[in-house]
Design a protein around this motif. Structure first.
Motif, PDB file in Angstrom:
ATOM      1  N   GLY A   1       0.803  -1.234   0.000  1.00 15.91           N
ATOM      2  CA  GLY A   1       0.000   0.000   0.000  1.00 15.91           C
ATOM      3  C   GLY A   1       0.829   1.273   0.000  1.00 15.91           C
ATOM      4  N   PRO A   2       0.340   2.309  -0.720  1.00 16.25           N
ATOM      5  CA  PRO A   2       1.106   3.569  -0.824  1.00 16.25           C
ATOM      6  C   PRO A   2       1.250   4.336   0.489  1.00 16.25           C
ATOM      7  N   LEU A   3       0.460   3.964   1.520  1.00 13.93           N
ATOM      8  CA  LEU A   3       0.682   4.620   2.815  1.00 13.93           C
ATOM      9  C   LEU A   3       1.824   3.943   3.569  1.00 13.93           C
ATOM     10  N   HIS A   4       2.273   2.814   3.070  1.00 17.65           N
ATOM     11  CA  HIS A   4       3.343   2.064   3.743  1.00 17.65           C
ATOM     12  C   HIS A   4       4.511   1.940   2.758  1.00 17.65           C
ATOM     13  N   GLY A   5       4.816   0.715   2.317  1.00 16.02           N
ATOM     14  CA  GLY A   5       6.004   0.528   1.471  1.00 16.02           C
ATOM     15  C   GLY A   5       5.853   1.077   0.067  1.00 16.02           C
ATOM     16  N   GLY A   6       4.615   1.277  -0.354  1.00 14.74           N
ATOM     17  CA  GLY A   6       4.398   1.732  -1.726  1.00 14.74           C
ATOM     18  C   GLY A   6       4.718   3.199  -1.951  1.00 14.74           C
ATOM     19  N   ALA A   7       5.104   3.907  -0.880  1.00 12.10           N
ATOM     20  CA  ALA A   7       5.366   5.342  -1.030  1.00 12.10           C
ATOM     21  C   ALA A   7       6.617   5.610  -1.865  1.00 12.10           C
ATOM     22  N   ASN A   8       7.605   4.706  -1.791  1.00  9.05           N
ATOM     23  CA  ASN A   8       8.894   5.033  -2.426  1.00  9.05           C
ATOM     24  C   ASN A   8       8.790   5.231  -3.938  1.00  9.05           C
TER      25      ASN A   8
ATOM     26  N   ARG B   1      -0.600  14.831  -0.572  1.00  8.93           N
ATOM     27  CA  ARG B   1       0.508  14.539   0.346  1.00  8.93           C
ATOM     28  C   ARG B   1       1.830  14.434  -0.381  1.00  8.93           C
ATOM     29  N   VAL B   2       2.836  15.000   0.237  1.00  9.20           N
ATOM     30  CA  VAL B   2       4.176  14.847  -0.321  1.00  9.20           C
ATOM     31  C   VAL B   2       4.636  13.453   0.060  1.00  9.20           C
ATOM     32  N   MET B   3       4.812  12.599  -0.914  1.00  5.06           N
ATOM     33  CA  MET B   3       5.182  11.219  -0.614  1.00  5.06           C
ATOM     34  C   MET B   3       6.617  11.197  -0.086  1.00  5.06           C
ATOM     35  N   GLY B   4       6.846  10.303   0.869  1.00  6.09           N
ATOM     36  CA  GLY B   4       8.179  10.245   1.486  1.00  6.09           C
ATOM     37  C   GLY B   4       8.318  11.222   2.636  1.00  6.09           C
ATOM     38  N   PHE B   5       7.209  11.844   3.012  1.00  8.53           N
ATOM     39  CA  PHE B   5       7.198  12.777   4.154  1.00  8.53           C
ATOM     40  C   PHE B   5       6.177  12.301   5.181  1.00  8.53           C
ATOM     41  N   GLY B   6       6.499  12.486   6.450  1.00  8.23           N
ATOM     42  CA  GLY B   6       5.550  12.170   7.512  1.00  8.23           C
ATOM     43  C   GLY B   6       5.673  10.727   7.955  1.00  8.23           C
ATOM     44  N   HIS B   7       5.335  10.491   9.182  1.00  8.66           N
ATOM     45  CA  HIS B   7       5.408   9.138   9.723  1.00  8.66           C
ATOM     46  C   HIS B   7       4.532   9.038  10.954  1.00  8.66           C
ATOM     47  N   ARG B   8       3.899   7.887  11.134  1.00 11.93           N
ATOM     48  CA  ARG B   8       3.026   7.694  12.290  1.00 11.93           C
ATOM     49  C   ARG B   8       3.816   7.804  13.606  1.00 11.93           C
ATOM     50  N   VAL B   9       5.061   7.372  13.600  1.00 12.38           N
ATOM     51  CA  VAL B   9       5.830   7.364  14.856  1.00 12.38           C
ATOM     52  C   VAL B   9       6.869   8.493  14.910  1.00 12.38           C
TER      53      VAL B   9
ATOM     54  N   LYS C   1       7.327  24.371   5.934  1.00 15.45           N
ATOM     55  CA  LYS C   1       5.867  24.393   5.932  1.00 15.45           C
ATOM     56  C   LYS C   1       5.274  23.408   6.944  1.00 15.45           C
ATOM     57  N   LEU C   2       5.818  22.185   6.970  1.00 17.77           N
ATOM     58  CA  LEU C   2       5.172  21.112   7.755  1.00 17.77           C
ATOM     59  C   LEU C   2       5.979  20.664   8.968  1.00 17.77           C
ATOM     60  N   GLY C   3       7.219  21.164   9.084  1.00 17.25           N
ATOM     61  CA  GLY C   3       8.102  20.740  10.183  1.00 17.25           C
ATOM     62  C   GLY C   3       7.471  20.942  11.555  1.00 17.25           C
TER      63      GLY C   3
ATOM     64  N   PRO D   1      11.143  14.221   6.331  1.00 14.70           N
ATOM     65  CA  PRO D   1      11.332  13.118   5.367  1.00 14.70           C
ATOM     66  C   PRO D   1      11.376  11.772   6.081  1.00 14.70           C
ATOM     67  N   ASN D   2      10.761  10.764   5.478  1.00 13.52           N
ATOM     68  CA  ASN D   2      10.906   9.398   5.976  1.00 13.52           C
ATOM     69  C   ASN D   2      11.852   8.634   5.050  1.00 13.52           C
ATOM     70  N   VAL D   3      12.054   7.370   5.345  1.00 15.26           N
ATOM     71  CA  VAL D   3      13.060   6.572   4.625  1.00 15.26           C
ATOM     72  C   VAL D   3      12.844   6.594   3.112  1.00 15.26           C
ATOM     73  N   ASP D   4      11.575   6.730   2.712  1.00 12.82           N
ATOM     74  CA  ASP D   4      11.264   6.631   1.290  1.00 12.82           C
ATOM     75  C   ASP D   4      11.675   7.850   0.480  1.00 12.82           C
TER      76      ASP D   4
HETATM   77  N1  ACO Z   1       2.309  15.597   3.153  1.00 17.65           N
HETATM   78  C1  ACO Z   1       1.472  16.586   3.542  1.00 17.65           C
HETATM   79  N2  ACO Z   1       0.750  16.555   4.678  1.00 17.65           N
HETATM   80  C2  ACO Z   1       0.906  15.483   5.467  1.00 17.65           C
HETATM   81  C3  ACO Z   1       1.772  14.435   5.147  1.00 17.65           C
HETATM   82  C4  ACO Z   1       2.489  14.513   3.930  1.00 17.65           C
HETATM   83  N3  ACO Z   1       3.303  13.544   3.536  1.00 17.65           N
HETATM   84  N4  ACO Z   1       1.716  13.487   6.116  1.00 17.65           N
HETATM   85  C5  ACO Z   1       0.838  13.938   7.026  1.00 17.65           C
HETATM   86  N5  ACO Z   1       0.338  15.145   6.638  1.00 17.65           N
HETATM   87  C6  ACO Z   1      -0.630  15.965   7.349  1.00 17.65           C
HETATM   88  C7  ACO Z   1      -2.050  15.456   7.120  1.00 17.65           C
HETATM   89  O1  ACO Z   1      -2.628  16.031   5.981  1.00 17.65           O
HETATM   90  C8  ACO Z   1      -2.718  15.857   8.397  1.00 17.65           C
HETATM   91  O2  ACO Z   1      -2.985  17.240   8.324  1.00 17.65           O
HETATM   92  P1  ACO Z   1      -4.314  17.854   9.008  1.00 17.65           P
HETATM   93  O3  ACO Z   1      -4.147  17.555  10.476  1.00 17.65           O
HETATM   94  O4  ACO Z   1      -4.251  19.274   8.654  1.00 17.65           O
HETATM   95  O5  ACO Z   1      -5.480  17.099   8.403  1.00 17.65           O
HETATM   96  C9  ACO Z   1      -1.624  15.673   9.453  1.00 17.65           C
HETATM   97  O6  ACO Z   1      -0.403  15.806   8.754  1.00 17.65           O
HETATM   98  C10 ACO Z   1      -1.670  14.322  10.136  1.00 17.65           C
HETATM   99  O7  ACO Z   1      -1.750  13.325   9.123  1.00 17.65           O
HETATM  100  P2  ACO Z   1      -2.228  11.827   9.406  1.00 17.65           P
HETATM  101  O8  ACO Z   1      -2.493  11.146   8.106  1.00 17.65           O
HETATM  102  O9  ACO Z   1      -3.297  11.796  10.438  1.00 17.65           O
HETATM  103  O10 ACO Z   1      -0.945  11.241  10.108  1.00 17.65           O
HETATM  104  P3  ACO Z   1      -0.513   9.761  10.141  1.00 17.65           P
HETATM  105  O11 ACO Z   1       0.185   9.512  11.398  1.00 17.65           O
HETATM  106  O12 ACO Z   1      -1.627   8.831   9.807  1.00 17.65           O
HETATM  107  O13 ACO Z   1       0.522   9.781   8.910  1.00 17.65           O
HETATM  108  C11 ACO Z   1       1.493   8.721   7.080  1.00 17.65           C
HETATM  109  C12 ACO Z   1       1.421   8.861   8.585  1.00 17.65           C
HETATM  110  C13 ACO Z   1       0.323   7.879   6.597  1.00 17.65           C
HETATM  111  C14 ACO Z   1       2.793   8.017   6.733  1.00 17.65           C
HETATM  112  C15 ACO Z   1       1.442  10.117   6.396  1.00 17.65           C
HETATM  113  O14 ACO Z   1       2.481  10.937   6.907  1.00 17.65           O
HETATM  114  C16 ACO Z   1       1.509  10.036   4.884  1.00 17.65           C
HETATM  115  O15 ACO Z   1       0.485   9.831   4.248  1.00 17.65           O
HETATM  116  N6  ACO Z   1       2.734  10.212   4.276  1.00 17.65           N
HETATM  117  C17 ACO Z   1       2.903  10.095   2.864  1.00 17.65           C
HETATM  118  C18 ACO Z   1       3.069   8.637   2.478  1.00 17.65           C
HETATM  119  C19 ACO Z   1       4.397   8.076   2.915  1.00 17.65           C
HETATM  120  O16 ACO Z   1       5.454   8.677   2.734  1.00 17.65           O
HETATM  121  N7  ACO Z   1       4.353   6.862   3.481  1.00 17.65           N
HETATM  122  C20 ACO Z   1       5.551   6.167   3.941  1.00 17.65           C
HETATM  123  C21 ACO Z   1       5.543   6.026   5.415  1.00 17.65           C
HETATM  124  S1  ACO Z   1       7.045   5.365   5.987  1.00 17.65           S
HETATM  125  C22 ACO Z   1       6.983   3.774   5.526  1.00 17.65           C
HETATM  126  O17 ACO Z   1       6.027   3.069   5.594  1.00 17.65           O
HETATM  127  C23 ACO Z   1       8.220   3.303   4.994  1.00 17.65           C
END
Ligand code: ACO
Length: 399
Positions: free
Chosen positions: A236-243, A275-283, A323-325, A331-334
């Motif tokens: 899935g693109p929210l997990h490994g499919g982001a890269n 969403r900017v792919m490769g940015f953000g992380h649940r942990v 903007k989002l820091g 940035p995440n690993v991807d």
């Molecule tokens: N770009 C822009 N905004 C983002 C991003 C992003 N990459 N990630 C999170 N946000 C924003 C959301 O829009 C949300 O904003 P809001 O509160 O104004 O609605 C807020 O940050 C919280 O986002 P959530 O989705 O609730 O946070 P969650 O903990 O579920 O996010 C996730 C984790 C799914 C990885 C998310 O950061 C994302 O979608 N990233 C892009 C996909 C990605 O790179 N995935 C790889 C993850 S690492 C891995 O598996 C190897």
């Protein structure tokens, strides 16, 4: 009428088990495998050694590492029938789907895959039977770790109308993977970069695919079923499919005109809640330490090629952190892995399978850890409707 309990969406922050395989400190941006910082492992270790570490809980002695390497090499080759299964797939099958199918097909050829009832040994009082089932799972896991690079490489050859490359046993795991994928013996630099990438992706706390694998394994099912499910979750693109999506986004910016267009591209994306792919992380709410290591390698490789994409990535990172820091989005690993793989000549849709080639070690290690004290994972959902006596309407009477 029962009271609705607190619903923890996405199980965020829920702790359901103890695992010492790997751990993340999301606030400080730290990752350890069995307590060893990822930076140390990326600098000094190999994927083979890391796989042993994750499974056994300690670094191998020299002769143990040599024996482990020999075991991995011995299980590189695929049964001809599994290659035939891959050959039957439509050539546009996504590599993650081909890998999932290949792993599932491989199960039947594993001498340790017995009757499903054997899994009950995990729950019994017979310590020896439990240990024997656990050991079987470990052997199956090692065979999968060995076969993953061959499977992924075989699909790359097959979908291009070629024969899979014959595995060589004079190459490291990373070297073997690149050889299977590209059909040529890789340079030392390429092999080292791939080795580092595999080390960095090998384990990562209780992520979605690891959890999926554990859920399946917790039913006392077998290691192949658990790993096949984990592959599905990783896709899935929210997990490994982001890269693979990261490189697509960087290329999109490049086509728009490069660095000068980043701001416009980003404003447009964020205004549509993209969403900017490769940015953000649940942990992680800080910079992912794996991204830092891959950024350095991407910079090294960019000296020779794809320089513009690297420059776009660095600038996009800078603007995006501004903007989002403050929301803890870094940035995440991807974010940089795609640039590294692209520079090695690997097709974009093979990026997620690389993740799987690495993560299979972590999956196996975490499942083995869970099996030491197995308990069926069976959560509950709240029945929102709370209707318990809706009448059954015969089909002729339904409006
Ligand atoms: N770009 C822009 N905004 C983002 C991003 C992003 N990459 N990630 C999170 N946000 C924003 C959301 O829009 C949300 O904003 P809001 O509160 O104004 O609605 C807020 O940050 C919280 O986002 P959530 O989705 O609730 O946070 P969650 O903990 O579920 O996010 C996730 C984790 C799914 C990885 C998310 O950061 C994302 O979608 N990233 C892009 C996909 C990605 O790179 N995935 C790889 C993850 S690492 C891995 O598996 C190897």
């Amino acid at each position: 009428m029962s009271q609705q309990p607190e619903i923890i969406r996405g199980m965020q922050g829920v702790v359901f088990t103890i695992s010492n395989v790997s751990a993340i400190n999301g606030q400080e941006g730290k990752l350890v495998y069995r307590g060893i910082p990822i930076e140390e492992l990326a600098e000094h270790s190999t994927f083979e050694e890391v796989s042993f570490l994750l499974m056994e809980g300690r670094l191998p002695r020299k002769e143990e590492l040599e024996a482990f390497n020999r075991m991995l090499k011995a299980h590189r080759a695929l049964p001809g029938e599994v290659v035939d299964v891959l050959k039957k797939l439509p050539s546009n099958t996504h590599p993650m789907d081909a890998l999932r199918t290949g792993v599932s097909a491989l199960a039947g050829f594993d001498p340790d895959l017995g009757d499903p009832i054997e899994g009950m040994a995990l729950m019994g009082k017979d310590e020896e039977a439990r240990k024997a089932y656990w050991e079987k799972g470990k052997r199956m896991g090692i065979r999968m770790i060995a076969a993953f690079p061959t499977l992924v490489g075989a699909w790359e050859q097959i979908r291009n109308g070629k024969q899979p490359v014959e595995p060589r046993d004079d190459l490291s795991h990373a070297g073997h993977f690149l050889h299977s994928m590209l059909g040529t013996v890789p340079s030392d630099t390429a092999t080292r970069v791939m080795d580092v990438a595999l080390i960095l992706h090998a384990a990562h706390g209780m992520n979605a695919s690891t959890f999926t694998g554990i859920v399946i394994a917790s039913t006392a099912s077998d290691m192949y079923s658990a790993i096949t499910g984990a592959i599905g979750a990783l896709k899935g693109p929210l997990h490994g499919g982001a890269n693979q999506q990261v490189l697509r986004q960087l290329r999109e910016i490049q086509e728009m005109g490069g660095v000068s267009k980043i701001q416009e591209w980003l404003d447009n994306l964020l205004s549509q809640k993209g969403r900017v792919m490769g940015f953000g992380h649940r942990v992680y709410k800080a910079y992912d330490p794996r991204a830092r290591i891959l950024k350095r390698w991407a910079g090294e490789l960019a000296k020779e090629q794809e320089k513009e994409l690297y420059e776009i990535a660095v600038k996009l990172e800078e603007i995006n952190i501004q903007k989002l820091g403050q929301k803890g989005i870094f940035p995440n690993v991807d974010f940089y892995s795609g640039l590294v793989y692209g520079a090695l000549g690997i097709p974009v849709d093979q990026f997620t399978p690389i993740f799987a080639v690495a993560r299979v070690s972590g999956w196996v290690a975490d499942i083995l850890e869970y099996w030491k004290d197995n308990r069926l994972i069976r959560p509950r959902a709240y029945y929102g409707d709370q209707v318990w006596d809706r009448p059954y309407t015969p089909v002729e009477e339904r409006g």
